[in-house]
Write an enzyme that holds these catalytic residues in place. Structure first.
Site, short mmCIF file in Angstrom:
data_model
loop_
_atom_site.label_atom_id
_atom_site.label_comp_id
_atom_site.label_asym_id
_atom_site.label_seq_id
_atom_site.Cartn_x
_atom_site.Cartn_y
_atom_site.Cartn_z
N PHE A 139 34.73 39.11 47.01
CA PHE A 139 34.17 38.06 46.17
C PHE A 139 32.79 38.42 45.61
O PHE A 139 31.94 37.54 45.46
CB PHE A 139 34.11 36.73 46.93
CG PHE A 139 35.28 36.49 47.83
CD1 PHE A 139 36.57 36.60 47.36
CD2 PHE A 139 35.11 36.21 49.18
CE1 PHE A 139 37.67 36.40 48.20
CE2 PHE A 139 36.18 36.02 50.02
CZ PHE A 139 37.47 36.12 49.53
N CYS A 140 32.57 39.69 45.33
CA CYS A 140 31.28 40.13 44.77
C CYS A 140 30.11 39.69 45.65
O CYS A 140 29.06 39.27 45.15
CB CYS A 140 31.09 39.60 43.34
SG CYS A 140 32.30 40.23 42.16
N ASN A 141 30.32 39.75 46.95
CA ASN A 141 29.27 39.36 47.89
C ASN A 141 29.25 40.35 49.05
O ASN A 141 29.80 40.08 50.12
CB ASN A 141 29.51 37.93 48.39
CG ASN A 141 28.23 37.31 48.95
OD1 ASN A 141 27.57 37.91 49.78
ND2 ASN A 141 27.89 36.12 48.48
#
Length: 794
Positions: free
Chosen positions: A410-412
């Site tokens: 999740f782009c985290n």
């Protein structure tokens, strides 16, 4: 109280507790009984269980209708002009700024609104105009989105020290005793991985540590990424004293649209101390010269920072998004209460899921009493022995079941590393092995490298959660990753004499000249050459998009199934046919093609491909698929012959995924059809679906010979296959994806047979059907045809 302790104890402000009804679910969970009507009238597009609101929520019908109506009666125009339409547009833009600030709980007296393309652009802009110094720092907290982490490159280019920190370290990091220069602190109001929330009061707390005045700015600037938070909670910026210097927002995450609009809120008291942007665009300067390095920037911060013409259509549409939101829900606080109830219900239900032996079905990350969490829940699914099931597999099955959720990291990166216990060294090693974000590598050494995420919006219902839970129970309850699902099937592995073989017959031989397009069945009785790459002309071509290194696949472009090949051996030509198009002839002789070397990738393996330079071919393919693409090949696959040398240790193959040849049996195909009928409700149309062996895109279809009956899935026990004197080693079962649920005749996406296979036919946790074959030793027979006898060793 110490500074570090102060930050460790700050909770994010939760929404007011909702009233609880007698059945244990708050009446706020459906807006006092209005939710069904809201969904029917405002969100008629919701045909599936949509649980990806952190990615983007759903826009309301009344928003679309009212915006369209305004466009039919008004003429939005470039606000840089001065005519009546331009002035009307500028007035609408100014009013939109005020309304957005009111939505954020502040006013134009305290904050300015700079419109950007999205929240990422807002974050980058904030970094560019923060006056960081070489002896200062850029600090970002673990839960930061990639768009925040990316600021470290800008900071490093300026010689600024980059420091990733935990949120609880903020007090220590920002303490006056260690301050050396102007610095930037960035953190999210809500983590888009776990949903964990962080207080908006950090800016005020830091400001008080230094006792700022109107003449100076404290050495620490504070940037809050509120993109995920603002969709389900009131920002109330005026309630946090000095407040953050910057707040990044995304409109489509709050309202579902417009998608091309973000905003950077800038505290007005910080404006005098901003760094001047290096680039300036149209509309940002009050004066400049062509031949001297002189320009004067506009005095108002909005005009100074909005390069070029703003997205005035989307800004005008923001009025309608705000109106629709207010008319439907009343206030963001009402949405916050609803989202809280739905989230608590979802977390409770996911944690309550158990296998019959008591083991948890879901491992939920976060959502503990120690912190406040928003309407985002990350989790992984486990089998009955506590082993992880690949999250990509779960996502695919959920999509088949009409449930939209998210899978990955999740782009985290920081939150993913935290909750999944992944070290930086592990992630770097995975990338060196060719594993990249978004691919199918979900488990590495039985450990997940990502997770599943469900996130909830204003229109999410309790029924949506119930459907998710029902799906997880149906697909994964009591499933085991340790053993094979075929262990319960009536397979008799020649128990008294394992040296005996099973005799069968080739029913059909199919080749796929263009990878992922329709197959071509070799005419009955025709001997088809076997080369050292597999079946002659099988997957010798691929379709490529311009400037892409990945071949096009039918699961992304289903209409590829409509491209039907036919081979004319006498003319050495490939003929492609498609509905509504004239047939396309392509020479199979490399010397007749204009070729240009390129590269492609098949199942994470880079292979050489050669572009076929032909406008005629490219235009035909692009027209059929409505995608700009071209044909590529490997010339030696066209030149290969049956007598080419063969390396038994490293079998060569074409653009096929894992091995030279894929074999399936009629008996296994019929068994899957039987399962589909058994699992379908009476009268269900699914029960009448005919899923023949061609649906699995095999090269060879095998059937029983005489009284020597093949048992369903017996082929998974075979070790080698002998066809008219040539021996092939079984390279293992074929792992299947949702592509087998694309009807090869109509190109329509179906649920079956993938859903049934996922529930019934797994080996080591993977959905399988059919077996891979590679040639071994010398090829005594250089061809294969339907009717040939097969001897399979067990």
């Amino acid at each position: 109280m110490g500074i570090q302790k102060h930050f460790a104890q700050q909770p994010a402000t939760p929404p007011p507790s909702p009233p609880v009804s007698t059945n244990g679910i708050s009446s706020a969970s459906d807006y006092d009984g209005r939710l069904d009507e809201i969904r029917r009238t405002e969100y008629p597009q919701l045909k599936t269980v949509f649980l990806d609101h952190t990615g983007s929520t759903v826009c309301a019908a009344s928003y679309i209708q009212s915006f369209a109506a305004e466009l039919m009666t008004q003429v939005p125009a470039n606000p840089h002009s001065r005519h009546a339409e331009s002035q009307w547009t500028q007035a609408r833009i100014n009013h939109a700024r005020d309304r957005l600030l009111a939505f954020a709980g502040t006013s134009a007296e305290r904050y300015a609104v700079v419109f950007t393309a999205n929240a990422t652009a807002a974050i980058r802009l904030a970094a560019e105009i923060t006056p960081m110094e070489k002896n200062g720092e850029f600090c970002y907290t673990r839960e930061s989105h990639t768009s925040v982490v990316g600021v470290r490159s800008l900071a490093a280019d300026q010689g600024v020290c980059v420091r990733p920190i935990e949120f609880t370290d903020i007090g220590e990091v920002t303490a006056p005793t260690r301050c050396r220069g102007t610095s930037l602190l960035a953190y999210p109001a809500q983590c888009n991985f776990s949903g964990q929330r962080f207080p908006l009061s950090v800016g005020d707390t830091v400001s008080k540590l230094y006792g700022s005045t109107t003449d100076t700015h404290v050495p620490w600037w504070v940037l809050v990424d509120a993109a995920a938070y603002a969709a389900s909670s009131q920002l109330r910026l005026d309630a946090h004293g000095a407040g953050p210097d910057f707040v990044a927002l995304s409109m489509y995450k709050i309202f579902g649209a417009p998608t091309g609009l973000g905003a950077l809120l800038i505290r007005r008291s910080s404006v005098p101390f901003l760094r001047t942007k290096r680039y300036f665009g149209g509309g940002t300067v009050a004066g400049l010269t062509f031949d001297q390095p002189w320009q004067v920037y506009r005095s108002d911060i909005e005009a100074r920072l909005e390069d070029g013409t703003v997205n005035f259509h989307d800004i005008i549409s923001l009025h309608h998004a705000l109106d629709a939101h207010a008319n439907i829900y009343g206030s963001i606080d009402v949405v916050a209460r609803h989202a809280r109830v739905v989230t608590e219900y979802a977390v409770h239900e996911l944690r309550a899921l158990r296998h019959r032996n008591g083991q948890l079905v879901c491992e939920v990350y976060g959502h503990t009493s120690e912190s406040v969490f928003g309407p985002t829940v990350a989790f992984n699914v486990k089998d009955r022995a506590g082993k992880y099931i690949g999250y990509m597999e779960v996502e695919r099955l959920a999509a088949m079941a009409g449930i939209s959720l998210r899978a990955g990291r999740f782009c985290n990166p920081g939150a993913a590393q935290k909750w999944l216990c992944l070290s930086a060294q592990e992630l770097m090693q995975h990338t060196s092995l060719g594993y990249v974000c978004g691919d199918d590598h979900d488990l590495v050494d039985a450990k997940p490298v990502g997770a599943l995420r469900v996130s909830f919006g204003a229109m999410t219902s309790i029924h949506d959660i119930d459907q998710l839970v029902k799906f997880l129970l149906h697909q994964f309850r009591d499933y085991s990753m340790s053993g094979s699902s075929i262990s319960r099937l009536p397979i008799d592995p020649m128990e008294n004499n394992p040296s005996l073989s099973v005799q069968a017959q080739v029913d059909k031989v199919i080749i796929y000249p263009v990878k992922s397009c329709h197959g071509w069945t070799v005419p009955p009785g025709t001997s088809w050459p076997i080369t050292n790459h597999g079946l002659k002309y099988d997957r010798v071509f691929v379709l490529m998009r311009e400037h892409s290194s990945l071949p096009m696949q039918q699961k992304q472009v289903p209409n590829m199934a409509l491209i039907r090949p036919r081979i004319d051996m006498g003319q050495s030509t490939l003929v492609l046919e498609a509905p509504g198009h004239e047939p396309l002839e392509i020479s199979l002789r490399p010397d007749a093609l204009q070729l240009e070397t390129t590269e492609t990738q098949v199942c994470s393996t880079r292979v050489r491909a050669v572009r076929v330079r032909s406008d005629r071919i490219s235009l035909w393919l692009s027209s059929v698929l409505s995608v700009s693409c071209y044909l590529a090949c490997e010339p030696r696959l066209l030149e290969s012959g049956a007598n080419s040398p063969h390396n038994s240790c490293h079998p060569d193959k074409s653009f096929a995924n894992k091995a030279q040849i894929l074999m399936v049996t009629q008996e296994s195909s019929r068994k899957v059809e039987q399962w589909i009928a058994e699992d379908s409700a009476p009268g269900d149309a699914v029960a009448r679906i005919r899923v023949g062996p061609m649906q699995y895109r095999p090269n060879i279809i095998v059937k029983s010979l005489g009284t020597d009956m093949i048992k369903p899935f017996e082929e998974l026990e075979w070790s080698s296959v002998r066809v008219d004197g040539s021996t092939f080693a079984v390279a293992g079962p074929c792992r299947r994806c949702q592509m087998i649920s694309i009807d090869q005749e109509s190109a329509k996406k179906l649920k079956e047979p993938y859903v049934t296979l996922a529930r019934r036919m797994r080996v080591d946790g993977k959905v399988v059907f059919g077996i891979y074959l590679n040639a071994t030793g010398s090829l005594l027979s250089t061809s294969i045809k339907s009717g040939a006898t097969i001897n399979a060793a067990l």
